[in-house]
Scaffold this motif. Structure first.
Motif, PDB file in Angstrom:
ATOM      1  N   MET A 122       0.851  -1.193   0.000  1.00 46.01           N
ATOM      2  CA  MET A 122       0.000   0.000   0.000  1.00 46.01           C
ATOM      3  C   MET A 122       0.882   1.237   0.000  1.00 46.01           C
ATOM      4  N   ALA A 123       0.540   2.215  -0.825  1.00 45.77           N
ATOM      5  CA  ALA A 123       1.367   3.416  -0.954  1.00 45.77           C
ATOM      6  C   ALA A 123       1.356   4.206   0.347  1.00 45.77           C
ATOM      7  N   GLU A 124       2.495   4.733   0.698  1.00 39.18           N
ATOM      8  CA  GLU A 124       2.611   5.545   1.909  1.00 39.18           C
ATOM      9  C   GLU A 124       1.996   6.920   1.653  1.00 39.18           C
ATOM     10  N   THR A 125       1.264   7.413   2.644  1.00 40.13           N
ATOM     11  CA  THR A 125       0.641   8.729   2.511  1.00 40.13           C
ATOM     12  C   THR A 125       1.193   9.683   3.569  1.00 40.13           C
ATOM     13  N   GLN A 126       0.914  10.948   3.362  1.00 39.93           N
ATOM     14  CA  GLN A 126       1.274  11.989   4.319  1.00 39.93           C
ATOM     15  C   GLN A 126       0.195  13.060   4.251  1.00 39.93           C
ATOM     16  N   THR A 127       0.215  13.963   5.225  1.00 40.54           N
ATOM     17  CA  THR A 127      -0.771  15.031   5.178  1.00 40.54           C
ATOM     18  C   THR A 127      -0.415  15.997   4.052  1.00 40.54           C
ATOM     19  N   LEU A 128      -1.429  16.697   3.602  1.00 40.74           N
ATOM     20  CA  LEU A 128      -1.201  17.696   2.560  1.00 40.74           C
ATOM     21  C   LEU A 128      -0.227  18.758   3.048  1.00 40.74           C
ATOM     22  N   LEU A 129      -0.306  19.117   4.320  1.00 43.12           N
ATOM     23  CA  LEU A 129       0.622  20.108   4.855  1.00 43.12           C
ATOM     24  C   LEU A 129       2.055  19.616   4.768  1.00 43.12           C
ATOM     25  N   GLU A 130       2.295  18.375   5.145  1.00 41.68           N
ATOM     26  CA  GLU A 130       3.650  17.820   5.040  1.00 41.68           C
ATOM     27  C   GLU A 130       4.128  17.847   3.595  1.00 41.68           C
TER      28      GLU A 130
END
Length: 256
Positions: free
Chosen positions: A1-9
């Motif tokens: 599963m692809a790693e995600t981050q917050t839009l702010l990051e």
């Protein structure tokens, strides 16, 4: 599963510094449609700050998720022309900004109508309406359209050796004129599309611009350095994303 981050990051990631070589200062573009004398006043746009961005869209930035995408880590090639800088803009900023805008609007999808927001995207200036044969370098415009809608936030790309925000108060009159000349070009594209917002981006800084009226009265935000980083500091990518959000506001982006 692809790693995600917050839009702010995602939008706080900083592009690498751009090395230059063999640069030579040249006069900025002139045209019978615009010139530096058309700029009547230049004030400060004090509200364009990291704090204001977070106050208005912090919830979106902190809650929206986006698939992580590392900044290209190979050292940038040196540049010595505006064309070289335009290429680096597309390498380090363009696609990331497009993804960031899309993620923000997807998160806000249930509220778009209530908030009076129209999703926008970023592309070359000629992707929007071309009026009298003129188009800016960069455009923020209604997503899923092409060549048919206004440029809600025209952007100008300049080489730092041909224009810098410091020239506003330069000792040399020639530099002060060049400062206003580029503002007049930006103002011209904004007026063509009745846009309230625009920007100038160089290989060293981003300068957001707000048009007050049709008479050459502008507000200019404090320049955001290309390599600005750190808590509480707006990055170039975050600032461009915020300009996109301002241009998405149907009740705000346009001066009629």
């Amino acid at each position: 599963m692809a790693e995600t981050q917050t839009l702010l990051e995602y939008v706080m990631v900083v592009p690498p510094g751009l090395p230059t070589i063999l640069t030579e200062k040249t006069p900025n573009k002139t045209n019978d449609q615009y010139n530096w004398r058309q700029i009547n006043s230049v004030g400060t746009w004090p509200e364009f700050t990291y704090g204001q961005i977070m106050q208005r869209y912090g919830q979106v930035l902190e809650q929206a998720q986006i698939v992580s995408e590392p900044m290209p880590d190979s050292p940038p090639q040196v540049i010595h022309t505006k064309g070289g800088f335009a290429n680096r803009f597309h390498t380090y900023i363009h696609s990331r900004l497009r993804r960031a805008l899309r993620a923000g609007f997807q998160h806000l999808a249930p509220q778009l109508a209530t908030l009076h927001l129209t999703p926008v995207t970023v592309d070359l200036g000629d992707a929007t309406q071309i009026i009298d044969g003129f188009s800016s370098d960069i455009a923020l415009f209604q997503a899923r359209t092409l060549n048919s809608t206004p440029n809600r936030c025209p952007g100008i790309l300049k080489a730092s050796w041909d224009w810098t925000s410091d020239w506003e108060t330069a000792e040399a009159q020639s530099d002060r004129i060049e400062y206003l000349q580029v503002l007049s070009e930006t103002n011209f594209y904004m007026k063509q599309h009745n846009a309230r917002y625009g920007f100038i981006l160089t290989d060293t800084e981003l300068v957001p611009v707000k048009r007050l009226d049709a008479n050459g009265n502008l507000l200019v935000a404090r320049a955001i350095p290309w390599e600005a980083a750190g808590p509480g500091r707006s990055t170039v990518l975050l600032s461009l994303w915020y300009l996109g959000m301002l241009s998405a506001a149907d009740d705000e982006w346009q001066i009629v």
